[in-house]
Scaffold this motif. Structure first.
Motif, PDB file in Angstrom:
ATOM      1  N   TYR A 100       0.961  -1.208  -0.061  1.00 37.10           N
ATOM      2  CA  TYR A 100      -0.014  -0.026  -0.060  1.00 37.10           C
ATOM      3  C   TYR A 100       0.914   1.351  -0.112  1.00 37.10           C
ATOM      4  O   TYR A 100       0.316   2.360   0.178  1.00 37.10           O
ATOM      5  N   LEU A 159      -8.427  -3.039  -4.574  1.00 39.50           N
ATOM      6  CA  LEU A 159      -7.675  -1.895  -4.568  1.00 39.50           C
ATOM      7  C   LEU A 159      -6.391  -2.171  -5.536  1.00 39.50           C
ATOM      8  O   LEU A 159      -6.105  -3.160  -5.583  1.00 39.50           O
ATOM      9  N   VAL A 161      -2.701  -1.873  -5.937  1.00 42.37           N
ATOM     10  CA  VAL A 161      -1.500  -2.017  -5.073  1.00 42.37           C
ATOM     11  C   VAL A 161      -0.311  -2.442  -5.830  1.00 42.37           C
ATOM     12  O   VAL A 161      -0.444  -2.417  -7.249  1.00 42.37           O
TER      13      VAL A 161
END
Length: 235
Positions: A100, A159, A161
């Motif tokens: 992240y 997400l 990443v």
């Protein structure tokens, strides 16, 4: 991964020694609570309020002796220098966080400064050298082809990443004074299992874990694991 971490701790520290452990990006506190139950002093850092609340709720269900060994700090793992003095910890954990962070070098350098001499830095990262494995095994050939030349991927939470390559992290750890001491693969055989997959019966589950643990320390299997567990030691 817990077995791998325990192996490293047992090899470096006398049995019964209470270690000072910093868990950066502790999530809901699974590792922190496990280590506190083993007798260690654990400080967890987490910036997501929902995760902090979950960790506090889990901690509240523990006996008083264990609660007293855990400290929770709500904050950004990149700002450890604001909260702690250099050399304050014997062990620093950073598991499932680097994916992240767009540029993790500054974070890693800060974590290394938190370690006492001889301290252990434990990282769990997405394996950038095996990003094509998951889509390839699922028959998504276009995604597999695109994974060979990129460190970007979309995780199961949806997400966008990034992953890390073993060689690059090895160089980074050497540069921050915590050179790589040992590394393992994590989720060699089970990465394609769905999040809702049922847990196998106890006997089969034990055999599954044994197979994963063996593969995670054996060439060439560990190199195609979904995750890498790297252990650096502060000089």
């Amino acid at each position: 991964m817990a077995r791998q971490l325990d192996e490293q701790l047992a090899a470096r520290y006398p049995i019964g020694r209470r270690l000072r452990i910093l868990d950066v990006g502790m999530g809901q506190g699974t590792q922190a609570l496990r280590l506190a139950r083993a007798g260690h002093q654990v400080t967890g850092v987490e910036q997501d309020p929902g995760m902090v609340a979950a960790a506090r709720a889990a901690l509240a269900g523990e006996p008083e002796g264990i609660r007293g060994r855990v400290r929770l700090v709500e904050g950004d793992g990149r700002e450890t220098g604001v909260h702690f003095l250099p050399g304050s910890f014997d062990v620093v954990l950073c598991h499932g966080v680097l994916m992240y962070v767009e540029d993790p070098d500054a974070l890693l350098a800060g974590l290394a400064r938190m370690l006492a001499p001889g301290g252990l830095l434990s990282l769990l990262v997405r394996n950038g050298d095996a990003l094509a494995m998951r889509p390839g095994l699922a028959g998504d050939w276009q995604a597999a082809l695109g994974s060979f030349d990129s460190l970007a991927y979309r995780n199961r939470l949806g997400l966008d990443v990034r992953a890390d390559r073993l060689d690059a992290l090895t160089a980074t750890l050497a540069g921050i004074g915590a050179p790589l001491h040992a590394w393992y693969g994590v989720r060699v055989f089970t990465d394609t299992a769905g999040d809702d997959a049922p847990v196998p019966p106890p006997g089969e589950f034990h055999t599954l874990l044994a197979a994963e643990e063996r593969a995670g320390r054996t060439e060439p299997y560990r190199r195609v694991a979904a995750l890498l567990h790297l252990c650096g030691v502060r000089g």
